[in-house]
Enzyme design. Structure first.
Site, PDB file in Angstrom:
ATOM      1  N   CYS A   2       0.832  -1.193   0.000  1.00 42.45           N
ATOM      2  CA  CYS A   2       0.000   0.000   0.000  1.00 42.45           C
ATOM      3  C   CYS A   2       0.867   1.243   0.000  1.00 42.45           C
ATOM      4  CB  CYS A   2      -0.951   0.100   1.193  1.00 42.45           C
ATOM      5  SG  CYS A   2      -2.098  -1.245   1.315  1.00 42.45           S
ATOM      6  N   ARG A  27       4.258  -0.271  -4.611  1.00 40.18           N
ATOM      7  CA  ARG A  27       3.967  -0.736  -3.249  1.00 40.18           C
ATOM      8  C   ARG A  27       2.653  -1.521  -3.179  1.00 40.18           C
ATOM      9  NH1 ARG A  27       6.922   2.059   0.578  1.00 40.18           N
ATOM     10  NH2 ARG A  27       5.429   1.432   2.137  1.00 40.18           N
ATOM     11  N   TRP A  75      -2.637  -2.848  -1.716  1.00 38.94           N
ATOM     12  CA  TRP A  75      -2.237  -4.251  -1.781  1.00 38.94           C
ATOM     13  C   TRP A  75      -3.077  -4.924  -0.708  1.00 38.94           C
ATOM     14  CZ3 TRP A  75      -0.001  -7.920   1.497  1.00 38.94           C
ATOM     15  CH2 TRP A  75       0.600  -9.023   0.869  1.00 38.94           C
ATOM     16  N   ASN A 104      -2.130   2.611   5.552  1.00 44.53           N
ATOM     17  CA  ASN A 104      -1.233   1.510   5.209  1.00 44.53           C
ATOM     18  C   ASN A 104      -0.873   0.811   6.511  1.00 44.53           C
ATOM     19  OD1 ASN A 104       0.828  -0.155   4.288  1.00 44.53           O
ATOM     20  ND2 ASN A 104       2.345   1.475   4.203  1.00 44.53           N
ATOM     21  N   GLY A 105      -1.166  -0.483   6.594  1.00 43.70           N
ATOM     22  CA  GLY A 105      -0.884  -1.215   7.832  1.00 43.70           C
ATOM     23  C   GLY A 105      -2.021  -2.159   8.142  1.00 43.70           C
ATOM     24  N   GLU A 517      18.478 -17.534  -4.142  1.00 46.02           N
ATOM     25  CA  GLU A 517      18.076 -16.230  -4.668  1.00 46.02           C
ATOM     26  C   GLU A 517      17.653 -16.342  -6.141  1.00 46.02           C
ATOM     27  OE1 GLU A 517      17.186 -13.597  -3.474  1.00 46.02           O
ATOM     28  OE2 GLU A 517      17.454 -12.040  -4.972  1.00 46.02           O
ATOM     29  N   LYS A 521      13.998 -15.240  -7.518  1.00 53.32           N
ATOM     30  CA  LYS A 521      13.809 -14.244  -8.588  1.00 53.32           C
ATOM     31  C   LYS A 521      12.925 -14.811  -9.687  1.00 53.32           C
ATOM     32  CE  LYS A 521      14.678 -11.276  -7.075  1.00 53.32           C
ATOM     33  NZ  LYS A 521      15.339 -10.960  -5.857  1.00 53.32           N
ATOM     34  N   GLU A 524       9.192 -15.297  -8.555  1.00 53.41           N
ATOM     35  CA  GLU A 524       8.387 -14.117  -8.220  1.00 53.41           C
ATOM     36  C   GLU A 524       8.008 -13.266  -9.433  1.00 53.41           C
ATOM     37  OE1 GLU A 524      10.051 -11.023  -5.700  1.00 53.41           O
ATOM     38  OE2 GLU A 524      12.061 -11.593  -6.302  1.00 53.41           O
ATOM     39  N   HIS A 540      19.323 -36.249  -2.498  1.00 50.66           N
ATOM     40  CA  HIS A 540      18.622 -36.786  -1.327  1.00 50.66           C
ATOM     41  C   HIS A 540      17.107 -36.662  -1.484  1.00 50.66           C
ATOM     42  CE1 HIS A 540      22.372 -37.417   0.852  1.00 50.66           C
ATOM     43  NE2 HIS A 540      22.774 -36.285   0.298  1.00 50.66           N
ATOM     44  N   LYS A 639       6.187  -4.180  -2.987  1.00 53.25           N
ATOM     45  CA  LYS A 639       7.598  -3.962  -2.722  1.00 53.25           C
ATOM     46  C   LYS A 639       7.945  -4.064  -1.247  1.00 53.25           C
ATOM     47  CE  LYS A 639      11.814  -2.707  -3.769  1.00 53.25           C
ATOM     48  NZ  LYS A 639      12.656  -3.828  -4.213  1.00 53.25           N
TER      49      LYS A 639
END
Ligand code: F6R
Length: 644
Positions: A2, A27, A75, A104-105, A517, A521, A524, A540, A639
């Site tokens: 947000c 965001r 968001w 936002n929160g 990583e 990437k 996402e 394994h 983000k």
């Protein structure tokens, strides 16, 4: 997670809010909305989808004229993306005034508050927690501050009461995280904002104030800003006459800051450290590509002033006063989420290898709630690009409470995590806008390498060894540049595998976290399922996944485990897997094993991750582009994750 933007001043607010929302869109981007205080009351526009949809609605609404307004890009946390759930949310006070809120929160006790407010006659139209805030402020709102306050010389900005008081009262009832901006139709020159846990910056413009979740929405208007601490409220007034601060003038501005208990607090105004150009796309199609390509320059900036080869010294001013604690530390706990956590995993190797001190990377979200044992001599390092990640912040606070020294490795200057740590090192890689973190990761790894050398030099590492690492670090930006010249070739390689829905990323030692990583990437931004793991772990169990043509990316650079990685490559090839290798320049042997090879310059093993991750960032980028996806705004993501 947000974005909010709000303005009070002398300009027409709607286009200004739209421009701010566009900058904050990374965001959150499932819905957006704005409220403008007009002479006819508060006008609201909200829409599902991107800010451009809202922009079209706003452009066709002639009534959206005013100089005070609030806006939001969402968001979703509570309630699906819909017009009804989009912000701003409204409340109606008993005095007959309308309150509009963007938030936002997360309001944790929203259910109890909703019941209470419903009993008091408020009606709810959304599934959000934010609507509770709007009604709560309305419940406490008794109308604008008494005229006598203004007449007594203090002006509205100094006189208490009205919207500021109602916001304070409401926030005293709230548990959770918030950054909010609030307006009332009865106070057409007053914007009230507050924060706890979620980010909020106030910009002091010419004849105006602009409030936003981050500096990118402010920088076009002013570089002068202040932030609020948790539980603080700012009342920002901009008006055409003596209503504002009791002095006569064509246009006056004034603000005051208080706690939610109305205790005045002073805030320090500082200058923003970046310019507009840094947050514009320029010649690039996507922020992610821009930020990948910026990495050589970003790392030059990150290293600037921190390397003293003559004295074989790492200069980290922020850590000097804690140098003794760092040397005596018994254990480092590196905490963060996502990509920042992966940087922490690389630091496990760096700290144990170069600084000879036990180090463990911990998911902040798990560490926080595990009742962790913090022994004497434990140092917690919070790693975060945004400096606002709720999980990381909570872990940091928990560790501090249990007596650990808390350090930060943070990009966003002045962010909550940066301010909450005892000391730290900024990345200085510039603002990161692309939702997928790239240059921040390489910055984090670089700073953590510097920290390991800073400690190692004070313990076991000879000047000669330190000097040689510093010389290698200085060459890193050039090495990064060389890797990036292969972008197009990497795109070609990717095109052969882009339709495959399952990928593996494998590496050993320092390059194992790079495999994690690489997988993150890819999944996402391209929505391809990918897993990263130690190359040896594959046999394994996960080896069962490998079938003909399955892309398996090996980080197979030369180093202590090269031969072992080659054996693992053989195991994959024997089962028909398609091997893509990230290998050291000039390694002819690897070409016998791999269908495709991406080369990186030869550097010592501890410095490899900052190089080997670049091809993987480009693999993910090209895969997403070739699949026709929105690279900078991947589905379901945002983000900055400011909720736990
Ligand atoms: C992945 C990504 C996230 C962040 C994570 C932590 O590309 O960006 O995994 O790394 O949400 O964010 P910060 O670093 O802001 O604490």
């Amino acid at each position: 997670m947000c974005g909010i933007v709000a303005y009070v001043g002398n300009k027409n607010v709607a286009p200004l809010l739209i421009e701010g929302l566009k900058r904050l869109e990374y965001r959150g981007y499932d819905s957006a909305g704005m409220a403008v205080v007009t002479p006819q009351g508060i006008k609201l526009v909200r829409s599902v989808g991107r800010v451009s949809v809202l922009e079209a609605h706003a452009a066709s609404d002639a009534a959206l004229q005013g100089t005070l307004g609030i806006a939001h890009t969402r968001w979703a946390t509570h309630g699906v993306p819909s017009e009804a759930n989009a912000h701003p949310h409204l409340g109606q006070s008993r005095s007959g005034h309308t309150i509009a809120v963007v938030h936002n929160g997360i309001i944790e006790n929203y259910a109890a508050l909703k019941t209470w407010l419903t009993e008091r006659g408020h009606q709810f139209y959304s599934q959000t927690d934010t609507e509770v805030l709007a009604k709560l402020v309305a419940e406490f709102y008794e109308g604008p501050p008494a005229a006598r306050d203004a007449a007594a010389g203090g002006g509205v900005a100094n006189g208490h009461g009205g919207l500021e008081q109602a916001v304070q009262a409401a926030l005293r009832e709230v548990t959770g995280a918030y950054a909010i901006a609030v307006v009332s139709n009865a106070e057409p020159h007053t914007l009230v904002c507050a924060r706890k846990g979620s980010p909020l910056i106030v910009g002091i413009g010419e004849n105006s104030y602009i409030v936003a979740s981050d500096a990118s929405a402010i920088i076009a208007h002013t570089t002068q800003v202040f932030t609020l601490d948790d539980y603080q409220v700012a009342k920002l007034c901009a008006g055409p006459d003596d209503t504002v601060n009791g002095t006569r003038g064509p246009w006056s501005v004034a603000f005051r800051t208080t706690t939610i208990d109305n205790v005045p607090v002073s805030r320090e105004v500082s200058a923003l450290e970046f310019d507009l150009q840094q947050i514009e796309l320029g010649k690039f199609k996507h922020y992610m590509l821009k930020e990948i390509m910026e990495q050589p320059e970003a790392i030059r900036n990150c290293l600037r002033g921190r390397i003293d080869k003559r004295e074989a010294r790492v200069v980290l001013g922020g850590l000097n006063q804690f140098a003794r604690d760092l040397v005596r530390a018994k254990r480092f706990i590196l905490t963060g989420q996502g990509t920042a956590f992966h940087a922490g995993r690389i630091a496990e190797y760096l700290f144990e290898d170069l600084a000879k001190v036990p180090a463990r990377a911990e998911y902040a979200s798990e560490f926080r709630y595990r009742n962790p044992i913090i022994e004497d001599g434990s140092i917690v390092v919070a790693i975060s690009q945004s400096g606002e990640t709720a999980d990381t912040l909570a872990a940091l606070r928990e560790a501090k409470e249990r007596g650990a020294l808390a350090l930060g490795v943070v990009n966003a200057v002045g962010s909550t995590i940066a301010r909450d740590t005892d000391a730290g090192v900024y990345l200085h890689v510039g603002p990161e806008i692309g939702v997928a973190s790239t240059k921040a990761f390489v910055g984090q790894v670089t700073v953590l390498t510097l920290m390991a050398l800073f400690i190692g030099k004070r313990k076991y590492l000879s000047d000669e060894v330190v000097r040689s690492y510093l010389a290698e670090l200085e060459r890193m930006p050039d090495h990064l540049e060389r890797v990036l010249t292969q972008s197009e070739a990497i795109g070609q390689i990717v095109s052969n595998y882009v339709r495959r829905q399952n990928w593996l990323f494998l590496g050993r030692g320092y390059n194992f976290p790079v495999a994690l990583e690489g997988a993150l990437k890819l999944k996402e931004i391209s929505y391809i399922h990918a897993e990263g793991m130690p190359a040896a772990e594959m046999k394994h169990g996960p080896i069962a996944l490998i079938d003909k043509g399955m892309p398996v990316v090996f980080i197979a650079t030369q180093g202590s485990q090269y031969e072992k990685v080659i054996s693992n490559i053989e195991e994959v090839r024997a089962r028909g897997g398609a091997v893509i290798a990230v290998a050291t320049e000039g390694d002819a042997r690897i070409r016998k094993y791999a269908e495709a090879v991406i080369e990186v310059p030869a550097v010592p093993e501890p410095l490899q991750p900052a190089l080997t991750v670049l091809p993987l960032q480009l693999v993910a980028y090209h895969a997403a582009v070739q699949r026709g996806l929105d690279v900078d705004k991947p589905r379901n993501l945002a983000k900055s994750v400011t909720v736990e």
